[in-house]
Write a protein that holds these residues in place. Sequence first.
Motif, PDB file in Angstrom:
ATOM      1  N   UNK A   1     -72.097 156.367  33.063  1.00 11.25           N
ATOM      2  CA  UNK A   1     -71.428 155.864  34.265  1.00 11.25           C
ATOM      3  C   UNK A   1     -69.924 155.830  34.049  1.00 11.25           C
ATOM      4  N   UNK A   3     -68.058 157.653  32.446  1.00  6.84           N
ATOM      5  CA  UNK A   3     -67.374 158.941  32.503  1.00  6.84           C
ATOM      6  C   UNK A   3     -66.795 159.241  33.880  1.00  6.84           C
ATOM      7  N   UNK A   4     -67.413 158.696  34.894  1.00  7.25           N
ATOM      8  CA  UNK A   4     -66.922 158.924  36.241  1.00  7.25           C
ATOM      9  C   UNK A   4     -65.494 158.412  36.399  1.00  7.25           C
ATOM     10  N   UNK A  76     -65.090 149.096  44.895  1.00 14.26           N
ATOM     11  CA  UNK A  76     -66.426 148.707  44.461  1.00 14.26           C
ATOM     12  C   UNK A  76     -66.963 149.867  43.616  1.00 14.26           C
ATOM     13  N   UNK A  78     -69.690 150.712  41.933  1.00 15.86           N
ATOM     14  CA  UNK A  78     -71.010 151.315  42.165  1.00 15.86           C
ATOM     15  C   UNK A  78     -71.001 152.171  43.425  1.00 15.86           C
ATOM     16  N   UNK A  80     -68.450 153.615  44.691  1.00 16.50           N
ATOM     17  CA  UNK A  80     -67.655 154.823  44.477  1.00 16.50           C
ATOM     18  C   UNK A  80     -68.464 155.873  43.714  1.00 16.50           C
ATOM     19  N   UNK A  81     -69.230 155.430  42.736  1.00 20.66           N
ATOM     20  CA  UNK A  81     -70.104 156.373  42.025  1.00 20.66           C
ATOM     21  C   UNK A  81     -71.068 157.031  43.013  1.00 20.66           C
ATOM     22  N   UNK A  83     -70.610 157.508  46.120  1.00 19.89           N
ATOM     23  CA  UNK A  83     -69.912 158.456  46.997  1.00 19.89           C
ATOM     24  C   UNK A  83     -69.615 159.756  46.249  1.00 19.89           C
ATOM     25  N   UNK A  84     -69.338 159.673  44.958  1.00 21.10           N
ATOM     26  CA  UNK A  84     -69.126 160.904  44.168  1.00 21.10           C
ATOM     27  C   UNK A  84     -70.419 161.734  44.132  1.00 21.10           C
ATOM     28  N   UNK A  85     -71.523 161.036  43.898  1.00 23.64           N
ATOM     29  CA  UNK A  85     -72.806 161.761  43.853  1.00 23.64           C
ATOM     30  C   UNK A  85     -73.089 162.408  45.208  1.00 23.64           C
ATOM     31  N   UNK A  87     -70.975 163.392  47.401  1.00 20.53           N
ATOM     32  CA  UNK A  87     -70.118 164.579  47.562  1.00 20.53           C
ATOM     33  C   UNK A  87     -70.671 165.753  46.758  1.00 20.53           C
ATOM     34  N   UNK A 333     -76.313 155.472  51.221  1.00 24.39           N
ATOM     35  CA  UNK A 333     -76.474 155.492  49.762  1.00 24.39           C
ATOM     36  C   UNK A 333     -75.381 154.663  49.072  1.00 24.39           C
ATOM     37  N   UNK A 334     -74.179 154.695  49.644  1.00 24.74           N
ATOM     38  CA  UNK A 334     -73.050 153.971  49.045  1.00 24.74           C
ATOM     39  C   UNK A 334     -73.279 152.461  49.086  1.00 24.74           C
ATOM     40  N   UNK A 337     -76.785 151.674  46.643  1.00 20.30           N
ATOM     41  CA  UNK A 337     -76.606 151.616  45.184  1.00 20.30           C
ATOM     42  C   UNK A 337     -75.900 150.326  44.767  1.00 20.30           C
TER      43      UNK A 337
ATOM     44  N   UNK B   7     -69.332 164.653  35.752  1.00 22.14           N
ATOM     45  CA  UNK B   7     -70.257 163.916  36.608  1.00 22.14           C
ATOM     46  C   UNK B   7     -71.463 164.771  36.959  1.00 22.14           C
ATOM     47  N   UNK B  49     -78.008 153.640  36.352  1.00 29.64           N
ATOM     48  CA  UNK B  49     -77.745 155.019  35.938  1.00 29.64           C
ATOM     49  C   UNK B  49     -78.985 155.880  36.178  1.00 29.64           C
ATOM     50  N   UNK B  83     -62.470 165.990  47.388  1.00 26.25           N
ATOM     51  CA  UNK B  83     -63.302 164.948  47.999  1.00 26.25           C
ATOM     52  C   UNK B  83     -63.450 163.755  47.052  1.00 26.25           C
ATOM     53  N   UNK B  84     -63.500 164.013  45.744  1.00 27.92           N
ATOM     54  CA  UNK B  84     -63.552 162.904  44.776  1.00 27.92           C
ATOM     55  C   UNK B  84     -62.268 162.068  44.850  1.00 27.92           C
ATOM     56  N   UNK B  87     -62.264 159.980  47.925  1.00 30.70           N
ATOM     57  CA  UNK B  87     -63.127 158.795  47.780  1.00 30.70           C
ATOM     58  C   UNK B  87     -62.429 157.730  46.930  1.00 30.70           C
TER      59      UNK B  87
END
Lengths: 463, 463
Positions: A1, A3-4, A76, A78, A80-81, A83-85, A87, A333-334, A337, B7, B49, B83-84, B87
């Motif tokens: 996590x 690493x994001x 936040x 979690x 943001x993670x 939202x990356x996923x 994307x 999802x945002x 999670x 990611x 995770x 996009x990252x 976000x």
Amino acid sequence: MLQVWLLVDLDSDTSVPVFQVCEWHSPEQLKKLLDLELRDRGEPESEILQRCRDAIRYSVKTSHPRFFNQLYAGMEPYSMVASFIAEAVKTNLYTYEVAPVFTLMEDAVLRKMIKVIGWEEGGDGIFNPGGSLSNIYAVNLARYRYCPDFKEVGMFSAPRLVILTSQEVSRQSRVTELRLSRVFFRGRMIPSALEEKIKLAKSEGAVPFMVNATAGTTVLGAFDPIDEIADICEKHNLWLHVDACWGGAAIMSKKHKHLLKGIHRVDSVAWNPHKMLMASLQCSAFLVRDKTSLLQRCHSARASYLFQQDKFYDVSYDTGDKSVQCSRKPDAFKFWLMWKALGSRELEQRVDRALAMARYLAEEIKKREGFRLVLEPEFANVCFWYLPPSLRNLPESPELWKKLHTVAPVVKQRMMKTGSMMTGYQPLGEKANFFRMVVISPQVSRQDLDFVLDEIHNLGKDL
Amino acid sequence: MLQVWLLVDLDSDTSVPVFQVCEWHSPEQLKKLLDLELRDRGEPESEILQRCRDAIRYSVKTSHPRFFNQLYAGMEPYSMVASFIAEAVKTNLYTYEVAPVFTLMEDAVLRKMIKVIGWEEGGDGIFNPGGSLSNIYAVNLARYRYCPDFKEVGMFSAPRLVILTSQEVSRQSRVTELRLSRVFFRGRMIPSALEEKIKLAKSEGAVPFMVNATAGTTVLGAFDPIDEIADICEKHNLWLHVDACWGGAAIMSKKHKHLLKGIHRVDSVAWNPHKMLMASLQCSAFLVRDKTSLLQRCHSARASYLFQQDKFYDVSYDTGDKSVQCSRKPDAFKFWLMWKALGSRELEQRVDRALAMARYLAEEIKKREGFRLVLEPEFANVCFWYLPPSLRNLPESPELWKKLHTVAPVVKQRMMKTGSMMTGYQPLGEKANFFRMVVISPQVSRQDLDFVLDEIHNLGKDL
């Protein structure tokens, strides 16, 4: 996590002090700094990386604990993670076939929100790109329930429909072109005035079909008395929609849910978890108490290339036809999670904390010379005037208010150019320009709030 | 830049073969696998995770070179990086004050798109969450130009307005409640039929005010003859909107821009760079030739807390009031960064490559036994039937078509369960279910296209 987070760390630029909320440049200056032109030939990676750094550097740091400019703030992780996923997996949420995971997550989040609202028999819903669209959905559904053959007969043979509303809903009316009646805007809706208006409209041959109440107005954070309004709507058989985009979060808190008393009786709710609950932008839910597929029946366009009825799975999971826009991002999802990671209790504590901080700020304002509350806050909006020393001994007069009106814009300009903080200001009705502080993020401390008042004084004391 | 990819790499799960486009589970099965319930207590990071891994694992791999199910596909890394960043910096694009960088980038991208379209005197525009909203914007503007006091007088004293359209636009009509006239849908609009319809509407006392043409229909990829339609619209003073959400990309190519001949004459265009140009979802532009702030005048709600007129900078950079939804994501950045990195020439080459691959596929279909084109493709949509051996010797008859109609759904079911590829199917008018292949991504090879035809045969030969 972890690493994001590299992406975010990657672009911290040591030449910019970390405590700046923004690094102000005028549009003309910034255009020169960014080299915006798009050319026939591409640029090498090293230059693109610099473009990314510049985009971050010159953007406003909305996650900074001294950013109070909008109804969203803070970061936040979690969410943001998520939202990356979202994307990276590049999903459009119209059918179960292309979005199996996010379809089910949206359904789970909607069900949970419906439960929290208190619709014991369930309901339906959809996530939209922003609360304005959710409010438009409410108008569509209310009208559809009143007149299901609207599309076939057209506007022109329909009766003169009227919406009664507290907060500004002119965006919706711009799209839906319905007559609005909006007289009783004084912070909150007055139930007796509402009933008079309904009778007046009927006596003029018009057809009131919907009331739009607000839970947490944008500027003052005012809550309409939902329970009393619901009584009137039941009596006159009107659709009751509550725009709780901002104030909906209060329902997560045992201490503050009384603000939304009666919400279990309304027909539809707009609630944006990207506001006080801090989900990543955008995360806006539209919820409807109806259990007869009204959302689908009202909006369905039955595109043959998406919603084939001869599919091998239960096509009730294909939700795209419930929407006006068809293509939708997996915004739920945002929220899912972060809710999973934090639990309802932590969400509740955040709401309680934000409102306690707002209360602290209001008390500080009352204590400090030169600061004056516009009204006692009932939510996280703290609205106040700052009077520079030169104005403090003037008598209450139109001249004082005229002078005071010019203070906030100058202080705002100076804070933007300093980059020390950001908060909004606006006039309201007859009221001169005042500051609006909105306290949301759990990262905000009492020291930050003390700083805000000190800084406004420092920036404006010579005016 | 490479660090961002961590990611994506992070979540590759070696238990899932990398060549699968999807790992099919029914809604009921997947619900059990995902544990969707939201509880009072949160979960530890290790479990969160795993939730992220699961969300990725069970999502459809839309970036897989064998995903042909929608009008988007593939992964554009620059756009994903953008996009990252968007976000992470958490920006809402309503004012220059909170979104200085992305406001200017949106402006730069819109100007460039307007230049490519060929509006020599410039124009205006805005990015929207999806093409359906852009098409709704077009209806709003056309109506506003025709009748600027629409909002004040209401629908009920207005004339009976009529839109003439080729492709399905019932979503817009659902919101705007205007009478539609939609008779000449046969792949493409027939100009003589259009003019007849205009005259007929007028003779019935209605007021045609807008024509909605399509450049690249969703199923067939057909292009309406814009130049000829523009002649008619000029003659009758009608607003001409082109839904080029899908086909707009062709304008980037010297070889293929003839498909949009006449687009420099139209009043507005919807064009989604998230489709053939592969910008991250969502990236949808609405462009308008008007230079008199029509977009702002039509949609403005003048929220006092955002669009203060006493700001210290040029408030014409505050674009939020041009939109219906107010809050908007900085979608233009996702297109700006990739255009900057690739240059117009690489975008052109990608369009040329996609259309060459579609042409290759069409030629292969003509060569292969059991495959039959629905029509000669003019864009990237390749529509065809697959006849299993059992149907190949049947005479042309209603019975053959009835049997053929059942083939595609079964093949689709089998390909989803195998996870080997994904492509769409649908009926159209009287036509039995046929496959629609859409070739977009530069990652797709001739081997992938050969595989598609082999696989359809393998999955359906026993039917």
